[in-house]
Write an enzyme that holds these catalytic residues in place. Structure first.
Site, PDB file in Angstrom:
ATOM      1  N   ASP A  79      35.373   8.184 -20.865  1.00 30.72           N
ATOM      2  CA  ASP A  79      34.058   8.080 -20.219  1.00 30.72           C
ATOM      3  C   ASP A  79      33.865   6.693 -19.623  1.00 30.72           C
ATOM      4  O   ASP A  79      34.416   5.709 -20.132  1.00 30.72           O
ATOM      5  CB  ASP A  79      32.974   8.366 -21.277  1.00 30.72           C
ATOM      6  N   GLY A  80      33.090   6.639 -18.544  1.00 33.76           N
ATOM      7  CA  GLY A  80      32.695   5.351 -17.984  1.00 33.76           C
ATOM      8  C   GLY A  80      33.296   5.029 -16.627  1.00 33.76           C
ATOM      9  O   GLY A  80      33.147   3.901 -16.138  1.00 33.76           O
ATOM     10  N   ASN A  81      33.943   5.987 -15.999  1.00 31.49           N
ATOM     11  CA  ASN A  81      34.535   5.718 -14.673  1.00 31.49           C
ATOM     12  C   ASN A  81      33.453   5.357 -13.654  1.00 31.49           C
ATOM     13  O   ASN A  81      33.634   4.439 -12.835  1.00 31.49           O
ATOM     14  CB  ASN A  81      35.285   6.956 -14.151  1.00 31.49           C
ATOM     15  N   HIS A 132      37.213   6.841 -10.706  1.00 28.08           N
ATOM     16  CA  HIS A 132      38.087   7.898 -11.230  1.00 28.08           C
ATOM     17  C   HIS A 132      39.561   7.558 -10.951  1.00 28.08           C
ATOM     18  O   HIS A 132      40.442   7.817 -11.767  1.00 28.08           O
ATOM     19  CB  HIS A 132      37.737   9.244 -10.597  1.00 28.08           C
ATOM     20  N   ASN A 144      31.379  19.621 -15.626  1.00 26.79           N
ATOM     21  CA  ASN A 144      31.699  18.754 -14.471  1.00 26.79           C
ATOM     22  C   ASN A 144      31.712  19.514 -13.141  1.00 26.79           C
ATOM     23  O   ASN A 144      31.581  18.906 -12.080  1.00 26.79           O
ATOM     24  CB  ASN A 144      33.046  18.035 -14.659  1.00 26.79           C
ATOM     25  N   TRP A 145      31.820  20.845 -13.189  1.00 28.89           N
ATOM     26  CA  TRP A 145      31.769  21.620 -11.936  1.00 28.89           C
ATOM     27  C   TRP A 145      30.429  21.421 -11.226  1.00 28.89           C
ATOM     28  O   TRP A 145      30.319  21.635 -10.024  1.00 28.89           O
ATOM     29  CB  TRP A 145      31.970  23.116 -12.206  1.00 28.89           C
ATOM     30  N   ARG A 156      28.919  18.633 -10.717  1.00 29.36           N
ATOM     31  CA  ARG A 156      28.811  17.329 -10.021  1.00 29.36           C
ATOM     32  C   ARG A 156      28.839  17.536  -8.502  1.00 29.36           C
ATOM     33  O   ARG A 156      29.233  18.614  -8.037  1.00 29.36           O
ATOM     34  CB  ARG A 156      29.959  16.410 -10.462  1.00 29.36           C
ATOM     35  N   ARG A 162      28.482  10.496 -28.426  1.00 27.00           N
ATOM     36  CA  ARG A 162      28.294  11.950 -28.354  1.00 27.00           C
ATOM     37  C   ARG A 162      29.649  12.634 -28.373  1.00 27.00           C
ATOM     38  O   ARG A 162      30.665  12.040 -28.015  1.00 27.00           O
ATOM     39  CB  ARG A 162      27.638  12.339 -27.010  1.00 27.00           C
ATOM     40  N   GLU A 218      38.431  11.623 -37.627  1.00 31.98           N
ATOM     41  CA  GLU A 218      37.795  10.303 -37.661  1.00 31.98           C
ATOM     42  C   GLU A 218      37.326   9.959 -36.246  1.00 31.98           C
ATOM     43  O   GLU A 218      38.083  10.095 -35.286  1.00 31.98           O
ATOM     44  CB  GLU A 218      38.795   9.240 -38.145  1.00 31.98           C
TER      45      GLU A 218
HETATM   46  C1  FPP Z   1      33.920  10.377 -17.147  1.00 34.04           C
HETATM   47  O1  FPP Z   1      33.415   9.295 -16.425  1.00 34.04           O
HETATM   48  C2  FPP Z   1      35.188  10.824 -16.598  1.00 34.04           C
HETATM   49  C3  FPP Z   1      35.390  12.021 -15.978  1.00 34.04           C
HETATM   50  C4  FPP Z   1      34.313  13.013 -15.792  1.00 34.04           C
HETATM   51  C5  FPP Z   1      36.687  12.423 -15.435  1.00 34.04           C
HETATM   52  C6  FPP Z   1      37.905  11.866 -16.108  1.00 34.04           C
HETATM   53  C7  FPP Z   1      38.983  11.779 -15.106  1.00 34.04           C
HETATM   54  C8  FPP Z   1      39.914  10.804 -15.029  1.00 34.04           C
HETATM   55  C9  FPP Z   1      40.049   9.758 -16.039  1.00 34.04           C
HETATM   56  C10 FPP Z   1      40.866  10.716 -13.886  1.00 34.04           C
HETATM   57  C11 FPP Z   1      41.756  11.884 -13.660  1.00 34.04           C
HETATM   58  C12 FPP Z   1      42.408  12.428 -14.857  1.00 34.04           C
HETATM   59  C13 FPP Z   1      43.748  12.599 -15.015  1.00 34.04           C
HETATM   60  C14 FPP Z   1      44.273  13.292 -16.214  1.00 34.04           C
HETATM   61  C15 FPP Z   1      44.725  12.106 -14.029  1.00 34.04           C
HETATM   62  P1  FPP Z   1      32.013   9.433 -15.711  1.00 34.04           P
HETATM   63  O2  FPP Z   1      32.241   9.796 -14.299  1.00 34.04           O
HETATM   64  O3  FPP Z   1      31.146  10.397 -16.463  1.00 34.04           O
HETATM   65  O4  FPP Z   1      31.479   7.972 -15.858  1.00 34.04           O
HETATM   66  P2  FPP Z   1      29.962   7.490 -15.995  1.00 34.04           P
HETATM   67  O5  FPP Z   1      29.419   8.131 -17.239  1.00 34.04           O
HETATM   68  O6  FPP Z   1      30.092   6.012 -16.109  1.00 34.04           O
HETATM   69  O7  FPP Z   1      29.253   7.934 -14.742  1.00 34.04           O
END
Ligand code: FPP
Length: 245
Positions: A18-20, A35, A66-67, A69, A192, A205
């Site tokens: 999480d956190g991209n 991402h 996520n669909w 988004r 969460r 854990e």
């Molecule tokens: C959550 O961050 C992350 C995701 C919904 C997608 C995860 C995808 C990747 C790490 C990249 C592609 C994956 C692979 C296996 C190559 P967020 O967008 O919810 O971040 P935020 O909460 O800060 O908005």
């Protein structure tokens, strides 16, 4: 680097990456750049787990929610996944990593689904590590799907009600062939579970870190494993029972 005990490794690590989006915001970039950086952190983490000797790594890469988004973000995530699979197939094979997937795979964009199934086939005999991608995955849907299959099997005479127990139910989940996670890591300071492996996490854990997923490094993984190794897993028993005193 943090020291860990190689004899007491978690067999299965699951990660909510999480956190991209927040990482991108902090760097004044669009979410998709976040991402993309997150996909690099996936590469680093897979390499690190293989080096350390982790048997199963499950990554929550795309949830059933996520669909919902924005369309361009969904498209970008599907493209990133396709790109990741293209680029990593040979590396997974060289490192003898088996690729697996859990979730409603049929919903994935066809190029992603085809590449995924091809690489799963290519790597099916590899036994050094399992990289398990949770894609279009939601745990409640998984449990509902399992119940439906059980009812259908009961009605066709393949399953009797008396045979239904914890192990039997687990055998109907996507994760049937895998051990439950020993350690769950969630990045970005959120506390969460977000509909991830609800059944399988019963005695896992939990480890939460403020590090945003794109910044997650091998040292962060080692820190999580070190914390895990300091915990006492009691599985509902007493401390004395566990230590045999
Ligand atoms: C959550 O961050 C992350 C995701 C919904 C997608 C995860 C995808 C990747 C790490 C990249 C592609 C994956 C692979 C296996 C190559 P967020 O967008 O919810 O971040 P935020 O909460 O800060 O908005």
């Amino acid at each position: 680097m943090v020291n860990i005990d190689k004899n007491r490794l978690p067999r299965h690590i699951a990660i909510i990456m999480d956190g991209n989006g927040r990482w991108a915001k902090q760097h004044a970039m669009g979410r998709i750049r976040g991402h993309r950086k997150g996909a690099q952190a996936v590469r680093t983490t897979v390499t690190a787990c293989r080096e350390i000797g982790i048997a199963y790594l499950t990554l929550f890469a795309f949830s059933s929610e996520n669909w919902g988004r924005p369309g361009e973000e969904v498209d970008a995530l599907m493209n990133l996944l396709a790109d990741y699979l293209d680029r990593e197939a040979s590396t997974l094979q060289e490192r003898e990593i088996r690729l697996a997937a859990i979730g409603d795979i049929d919903k994935l964009y066809p190029p992603v689904r085809h590449k995924l199934l091809d690489i799963m086939k290519l790597t099916e005999r590899n036994d050094k590590m399992v990289l398990n991608l949770a894609l279009s995955y939601g745990s409640r849907d998984e449990i509902v799907g399992a119940v439906r299959k059980m009812v259908a099997d009961q009605q066709s005479g393949k399953l009797s009600v008396e045979d239904i127990d914890k192990d039997r139910l687990a055998a109907y989940l996507y994760t049937a062939a895998m051990p439950d996670p020993d350690l769950l890591i969630r990045t970005s300071g959120e506390y969460r579970i977000s509909n991830f492996l609800l059944w399988q996490l019963a005695y896992t854990e939990l480890y939460f870190t403020d590090v945003l997923w794109p910044d997650f490094k091998k040292s962060d993984l080692l820190a999580a494993i070190a914390v895990y190794q300091r915990r006492e897993r009691r599985f509902g028993l007493t401390s004395e029972q566990i230590s045999g005193k």
